[in-house]
Design a protein around this motif. Structure first.
Motif, short mmCIF file in Angstrom:
data_model
loop_
_atom_site.label_atom_id
_atom_site.label_comp_id
_atom_site.label_asym_id
_atom_site.label_seq_id
_atom_site.Cartn_x
_atom_site.Cartn_y
_atom_site.Cartn_z
N VAL A 1 -16.87 37.41 -79.01
CA VAL A 1 -16.18 38.82 -78.23
C VAL A 1 -15.19 39.56 -79.21
CG1 VAL A 1 -16.81 37.77 -76.04
CG2 VAL A 1 -14.31 37.40 -77.16
N ILE A 2 -14.64 38.76 -80.32
CA ILE A 2 -13.52 39.52 -81.18
C ILE A 2 -14.24 39.96 -82.33
CG2 ILE A 2 -11.64 38.93 -82.37
CD1 ILE A 2 -10.54 38.31 -79.94
N GLN A 3 -13.94 41.26 -82.60
CA GLN A 3 -14.51 41.97 -83.80
C GLN A 3 -13.36 42.55 -84.60
OE1 GLN A 3 -17.94 41.87 -84.85
NE2 GLN A 3 -18.16 40.34 -83.02
N THR A 4 -13.42 42.38 -85.63
CA THR A 4 -12.32 42.90 -86.59
C THR A 4 -12.64 44.07 -87.54
OG1 THR A 4 -12.35 41.09 -87.97
CG2 THR A 4 -10.85 40.71 -86.31
N ASN A 5 -11.63 44.59 -88.03
CA ASN A 5 -12.04 45.53 -89.19
C ASN A 5 -12.42 44.90 -90.47
OD1 ASN A 5 -9.35 44.70 -90.09
ND2 ASN A 5 -8.66 46.89 -90.47
N GLU A 6 -12.61 45.45 -91.67
CA GLU A 6 -13.03 44.62 -92.89
C GLU A 6 -12.16 43.59 -93.22
OE1 GLU A 6 -13.68 46.83 -96.84
OE2 GLU A 6 -15.58 46.96 -95.90
N ASN A 7 -10.70 43.97 -93.09
CA ASN A 7 -9.84 43.02 -93.83
C ASN A 7 -9.22 42.32 -92.89
OD1 ASN A 7 -8.02 45.02 -92.91
ND2 ASN A 7 -7.20 45.50 -94.79
N GLU A 8 -9.66 42.38 -91.56
CA GLU A 8 -9.35 41.40 -90.65
C GLU A 8 -7.83 41.79 -90.02
OE1 GLU A 8 -10.28 37.32 -91.81
OE2 GLU A 8 -12.38 37.79 -90.94
#
Length: 176
Positions: free
Chosen positions: A86-93
């Motif tokens: 359910v957690i998604q992050t941008n490219e560099n987290e």
């Protein structure tokens, strides 16, 4: 660490080249960077040469370079959740892109700690584990107590918003 050059970097170079900036020394240096560092394995020796080249170009000493970064106290923890995906992050987290309300709540917690610390630059980010149903929390603030407080707040937010399991972590110096 591994230095990676993304699509935006190569697009920028191609765009600058099309504008006729080919003779520009800065552009030539930027074009050589991917050849200097090993993007596949993060070779420390090539990273060292990369830093040395930057220091030489800027005329900086090691002391000048290390003065750019202030190491702040930090706290790391993990929060057990029903489903880490359910957690998604941008490219560099460094930013949570889903669920959106989590990043907004983290930003508010960071702003509160910064205000309490007289405008300091605390930071906090979360990312899902790659192997287990946990979310990793990283918090950094001017004092160990503020880092604990921020990590505790972030862990509680993850727990509440992302279906935490068990109890969220609480650190001894936290006021929560």
């Amino acid at each position: 660490g591994t230095v990676l050059f993304g699509d935006a970097y190569y697009s920028f170079l191609a765009d600058a080249d099309r504008r006729g900036a080919r003779g520009n020394v800065a552009l030539q240096r930027l074009q050589l960077l991917p050849a200097l560092v090993n993007q596949a394995v993060g070779d420390a020796l090539s990273d060292l040469l990369f830093v040395d080249a930057i220091l030489q170009i800027k005329g900086w000493t090691i002391a000048d370079w290390t003065g750019l970064y202030v190491d702040l106290p930090s706290r790391q923890c993990k929060v057990k959740v029903e489903d880490r995906t359910v957690i998604q992050t941008n490219e560099n987290e460094t930013r949570c892109t889903s669920p959106l309300q989590l990043q907004d709540a983290l930003d508010a917690a960071i702003a509160t700690v910064n205000q309490q610390a007289g405008g300091a630059s605390s930071r906090c980010f979360v990312r899902p584990s790659g192997t287990e149903n946990v979310v990793r929390v990283y918090a950094e603030a001017p004092t160990p107590q503020q880092a604990d407080e921020l990590a505790t707040q972030a862990a509680k937010l993850v727990f509440d918003i992302c279906a935490g399991v068990g109890q969220p972590p609480v650190f001894p110096s936290s006021k929560m």
